[in-house]
Design an enzyme around this catalytic site. Structure first.
Site, PDB file in Angstrom:
ATOM      1  N   ASP A  36       0.475 -11.248  -2.761  1.00  0.00           N
ATOM      2  CA  ASP A  36       0.145 -11.134  -1.441  1.00  0.00           C
ATOM      3  C   ASP A  36       0.932 -12.327  -0.010  1.00  0.00           C
ATOM      4  O   ASP A  36       0.620 -13.564  -0.514  1.00  0.00           O
ATOM      5  CB  ASP A  36      -1.732 -11.610  -2.134  1.00  0.00           C
ATOM      6  CG  ASP A  36      -2.234 -10.259  -1.280  1.00  0.00           C
ATOM      7  OD1 ASP A  36      -2.911  -9.986  -1.844  1.00  0.00           O
ATOM      8  OD2 ASP A  36      -2.286 -10.791  -0.441  1.00  0.00           O
ATOM      9  N   ASP A  62       4.629 -11.608   2.199  1.00  0.00           N
ATOM     10  CA  ASP A  62       4.403 -10.855   2.930  1.00  0.00           C
ATOM     11  C   ASP A  62       5.712  -9.500   2.566  1.00  0.00           C
ATOM     12  O   ASP A  62       6.564  -9.934   2.502  1.00  0.00           O
ATOM     13  CB  ASP A  62       4.492 -11.827   4.360  1.00  0.00           C
ATOM     14  CG  ASP A  62       4.438 -10.178   5.942  1.00  0.00           C
ATOM     15  OD1 ASP A  62       4.564  -9.841   5.664  1.00  0.00           O
ATOM     16  OD2 ASP A  62       3.663 -10.983   6.874  1.00  0.00           O
ATOM     17  N   ASN A  89       1.234  -1.923  -3.862  1.00  0.00           N
ATOM     18  CA  ASN A  89      -0.061  -2.229  -3.407  1.00  0.00           C
ATOM     19  C   ASN A  89      -0.755  -2.051  -2.190  1.00  0.00           C
ATOM     20  O   ASN A  89      -1.246  -1.611  -1.261  1.00  0.00           O
ATOM     21  CB  ASN A  89      -0.763  -2.520  -4.658  1.00  0.00           C
ATOM     22  CG  ASN A  89      -2.433  -2.492  -4.271  1.00  0.00           C
ATOM     23  OD1 ASN A  89      -3.258  -1.820  -4.161  1.00  0.00           O
ATOM     24  ND2 ASN A  89      -2.453  -3.677  -3.482  1.00  0.00           N
ATOM     25  N   TYR A 154      -2.154   5.466  10.138  1.00  0.00           N
ATOM     26  CA  TYR A 154      -1.835   5.137   9.035  1.00  0.00           C
ATOM     27  C   TYR A 154      -1.785   6.008   7.938  1.00  0.00           C
ATOM     28  O   TYR A 154      -1.356   5.656   7.264  1.00  0.00           O
ATOM     29  CB  TYR A 154      -3.921   4.590   8.543  1.00  0.00           C
ATOM     30  CG  TYR A 154      -3.839   4.582   7.141  1.00  0.00           C
ATOM     31  CD1 TYR A 154      -3.730   2.853   6.752  1.00  0.00           C
ATOM     32  CD2 TYR A 154      -4.850   6.070   6.439  1.00  0.00           C
ATOM     33  CE1 TYR A 154      -3.643   3.002   5.250  1.00  0.00           C
ATOM     34  CE2 TYR A 154      -5.050   5.374   4.478  1.00  0.00           C
ATOM     35  CZ  TYR A 154      -4.805   3.699   4.690  1.00  0.00           C
ATOM     36  OH  TYR A 154      -4.673   3.644   3.258  1.00  0.00           O
ATOM     37  N   LYS A 158       1.113   6.285   4.762  1.00  0.00           N
ATOM     38  CA  LYS A 158       1.420   6.288   3.975  1.00  0.00           C
ATOM     39  C   LYS A 158       2.203   7.963   3.387  1.00  0.00           C
ATOM     40  O   LYS A 158       2.384   8.071   1.809  1.00  0.00           O
ATOM     41  CB  LYS A 158      -0.731   6.434   3.431  1.00  0.00           C
ATOM     42  CG  LYS A 158      -1.162   5.454   3.990  1.00  0.00           C
ATOM     43  CD  LYS A 158      -0.427   4.494   2.530  1.00  0.00           C
ATOM     44  CE  LYS A 158      -1.517   2.975   2.574  1.00  0.00           C
ATOM     45  NZ  LYS A 158      -1.067   2.166   1.464  1.00  0.00           N
ATOM     46  N   THR A 189     -13.707  -1.970  -1.379  1.00  0.00           N
ATOM     47  CA  THR A 189     -13.118  -3.068  -1.199  1.00  0.00           C
ATOM     48  C   THR A 189     -13.171  -3.038   0.766  1.00  0.00           C
ATOM     49  O   THR A 189     -14.184  -2.406   0.702  1.00  0.00           O
ATOM     50  CB  THR A 189     -11.389  -2.333  -1.274  1.00  0.00           C
ATOM     51  OG1 THR A 189     -10.843  -1.602  -0.510  1.00  0.00           O
ATOM     52  CG2 THR A 189     -11.569  -1.841  -2.744  1.00  0.00           C
TER      53      THR A 189
HETATM   54  P1  NAD Z   1      -7.757  -5.156   0.801  1.00  0.00           P
HETATM   55  O1  NAD Z   1      -8.132  -5.001   1.888  1.00  0.00           O
HETATM   56  O2  NAD Z   1      -8.928  -5.205  -0.780  1.00  0.00           O
HETATM   57  O3  NAD Z   1      -6.405  -5.522  -0.299  1.00  0.00           O
HETATM   58  C1  NAD Z   1      -5.526  -4.838   0.657  1.00  0.00           C
HETATM   59  C2  NAD Z   1      -4.529  -6.204  -0.021  1.00  0.00           C
HETATM   60  O4  NAD Z   1      -3.476  -5.999   0.406  1.00  0.00           O
HETATM   61  C3  NAD Z   1      -4.986  -8.330   0.498  1.00  0.00           C
HETATM   62  O5  NAD Z   1      -4.971  -8.903  -0.458  1.00  0.00           O
HETATM   63  C4  NAD Z   1      -4.326  -8.005   1.842  1.00  0.00           C
HETATM   64  O6  NAD Z   1      -4.190 -10.268   2.130  1.00  0.00           O
HETATM   65  C5  NAD Z   1      -3.036  -7.388   0.772  1.00  0.00           C
HETATM   66  N1  NAD Z   1      -2.148  -7.314   2.528  1.00  0.00           N
HETATM   67  C6  NAD Z   1      -1.960  -6.608   3.501  1.00  0.00           C
HETATM   68  N2  NAD Z   1      -1.281  -7.139   3.962  1.00  0.00           N
HETATM   69  C7  NAD Z   1      -0.148  -7.420   3.432  1.00  0.00           C
HETATM   70  C8  NAD Z   1       1.262  -8.062   4.082  1.00  0.00           C
HETATM   71  N3  NAD Z   1       1.851  -8.095   5.166  1.00  0.00           N
HETATM   72  N4  NAD Z   1       2.406  -9.177   2.392  1.00  0.00           N
HETATM   73  C9  NAD Z   1       1.406  -9.237   1.259  1.00  0.00           C
HETATM   74  N5  NAD Z   1      -0.396  -8.205   1.065  1.00  0.00           N
HETATM   75  C10 NAD Z   1      -1.267  -7.527   2.417  1.00  0.00           C
HETATM   76  O7  NAD Z   1      -7.494  -3.360   0.425  1.00  0.00           O
HETATM   77  P2  NAD Z   1      -7.278  -2.260  -1.226  1.00  0.00           P
HETATM   78  O8  NAD Z   1      -8.363  -1.114  -0.697  1.00  0.00           O
HETATM   79  O9  NAD Z   1      -7.561  -2.967  -2.523  1.00  0.00           O
HETATM   80  O10 NAD Z   1      -5.820  -1.722  -0.416  1.00  0.00           O
HETATM   81  C11 NAD Z   1      -5.422  -1.576  -1.440  1.00  0.00           C
HETATM   82  C12 NAD Z   1      -4.698  -0.774  -1.243  1.00  0.00           C
HETATM   83  O11 NAD Z   1      -5.363   0.629  -1.367  1.00  0.00           O
HETATM   84  C13 NAD Z   1      -3.348  -0.464   0.614  1.00  0.00           C
HETATM   85  O12 NAD Z   1      -2.243   0.226   0.580  1.00  0.00           O
HETATM   86  C14 NAD Z   1      -4.485   0.408   0.923  1.00  0.00           C
HETATM   87  O13 NAD Z   1      -4.007   1.394   1.823  1.00  0.00           O
HETATM   88  C15 NAD Z   1      -4.887   1.861  -0.152  1.00  0.00           C
HETATM   89  N6  NAD Z   1      -5.937   2.767  -0.357  1.00  0.00           N
HETATM   90  C16 NAD Z   1      -7.273   2.108  -0.336  1.00  0.00           C
HETATM   91  C17 NAD Z   1      -8.040   2.956  -0.117  1.00  0.00           C
HETATM   92  C18 NAD Z   1     -10.011   2.748  -0.621  1.00  0.00           C
HETATM   93  O14 NAD Z   1     -10.485   3.491   0.356  1.00  0.00           O
HETATM   94  N7  NAD Z   1     -10.038   1.213  -0.079  1.00  0.00           N
HETATM   95  C19 NAD Z   1      -8.289   4.424   0.160  1.00  0.00           C
HETATM   96  C20 NAD Z   1      -7.000   4.845  -0.014  1.00  0.00           C
HETATM   97  C21 NAD Z   1      -5.744   3.969   0.040  1.00  0.00           C
END
Ligand code: NAD
Length: 266
Positions: A36, A62, A89, A154, A158, A189
């Site tokens: 992360d 990153d 992820n 976004y 995706k 989240t």
């Molecule tokens: P979150 O914000 O809790 O977690 C995202 C994580 O990614 C964080 O730990 C952040 O530090 C890390 N991150 C962001 N940019 C980064 C980078 N450039 N390099 C490395 N790490 C990075 O959100 P989440 O909901 O757990 O999201 C996880 C995935 O699920 C994402 O791809 C998000 O688009 C997808 N998603 C989430 C939802 C939802 O409702 N939560 C729905 C559809 C898709």
């Protein structure tokens, strides 16, 4: 143990869905490289895995950085060997109308969500191919499958994940590297909190509204899907897409809450 001794690299492991994936795969016997850009959260998930008797280490990454991917791939091989599983992820989210979406907004979505997945697959898939096998799971979103206002950048990022997953699946099928993508709907989240704030509702209220099952998903619900796709139980599955959305995309009328309609009828 469904992924016993498998080496797993997870991006965005410090929080939310990535954290749940890391904990779940570790509990099923995997050696987890949690990555992360948030080092504090990453160290915390590793500490929890170790407390529970699992094996894990943290590497700062990153996902939009080509040089960091090269370093992380090399350090993973050095520490545990060639990754058997890669979970792309990490992601960032934005709700903004088209007219006010800036070029910087667009670039940020594409850099992390699309380029990050491209760089991750490019760094790891050839290593898996050389080892004659592996599983890659890429995190997309239901926003890549149906139109929703305020998500131009976004959703585009995706949707790139969706088609890259299929393309790489075909390219690496001969090498027994499987590539699948997952489409969460609304998951508890930080991203969900932001979405709820914009909608002027609580996460639970919004979860009830958008999911026919009538609740927000927990990160563990998505982790279960990732575990299945990562494991040998999914050995004949590649290039496929899996929604984990409580029925959100099942109806052309989404996000009409089906359960509410049913309740109203009875
Ligand atoms: P979150 O914000 O809790 O977690 C995202 C994580 O990614 C964080 O730990 C952040 O530090 C890390 N991150 C962001 N940019 C980064 C980078 N450039 N390099 C490395 N790490 C990075 O959100 P989440 O909901 O757990 O999201 C996880 C995935 O699920 C994402 O791809 C998000 O688009 C997808 N998603 C989430 C939802 C939802 O409702 N939560 C729905 C559809 C898709």
């Amino acid at each position: 143990m469904r992924v016993q001794n498998k080496v797993v690299l997870v991006t965005g492991a410090a929080s939310g869905i990535g954290r749940a994936i890391s904990l779940r795969l570790a509990s099923e016997g995997a050696k987890v490289v949690a990555t992360d850009r948030n080092a504090e959260g990453g160290a915390d998930v590793v500490a929890q895995i170790q407390q529970e008797g699992g094996e894990a280490c943290f590497l700062e990454l990153d996902t939009a950085s080509e040089t960091q991917w090269t370093e992380v791939a090399a350090r993973t091989v050095e520490k545990y060997g060639t990754p058997n599983i890669l979970v792309n992820n990490a992601g960032v989210y934005l709700i903004r109308p088209l007219a006010s979406t800036t070029l910087e907004d667009w670039d940020r979505m594409m850099d992390v969500n699309a380029k990050g997945v491209f760089l991750g697959m490019r760094a790891i898939a050839p290593l898996m191919a050389a080892a004659r096998g592996g599983a890659i799971v890429n995190m997309s979103s239901t926003n890549a499958l149906t139109g929703i206002a305020g998500r131009t950048a976004y959703a585009a990022s995706k949707a790139a994940v969706r088609i890259m997953s299929k393309t790489v699946a075909i390219e690496y099928a001969f090498d027994q590297v499987r590539v699948n993508s997952v489409y969460p709907g609304f998951v508890r989240t930080g991203i969900a909190e932001y979405g709820a704030q914009v909608a002027g509702a609580s996460v639970d209220e919004l979860g009830k509204m958008v999911s026919p099952l009538g609740r927000i998903a927990e990160p563990e619900d998505v982790a279960s899907m990732v575990l299945f796709l990562s494991s040998d139980e999914a050995r004949h599955i590649t290039g496929a897409e899996f929604v984990v959305d409580g029925g959100l995309t099942a109806s052309p009328n989404s996000p009409v809450h089906v359960s509410t309609l049913q309740r109203a009828e009875h």
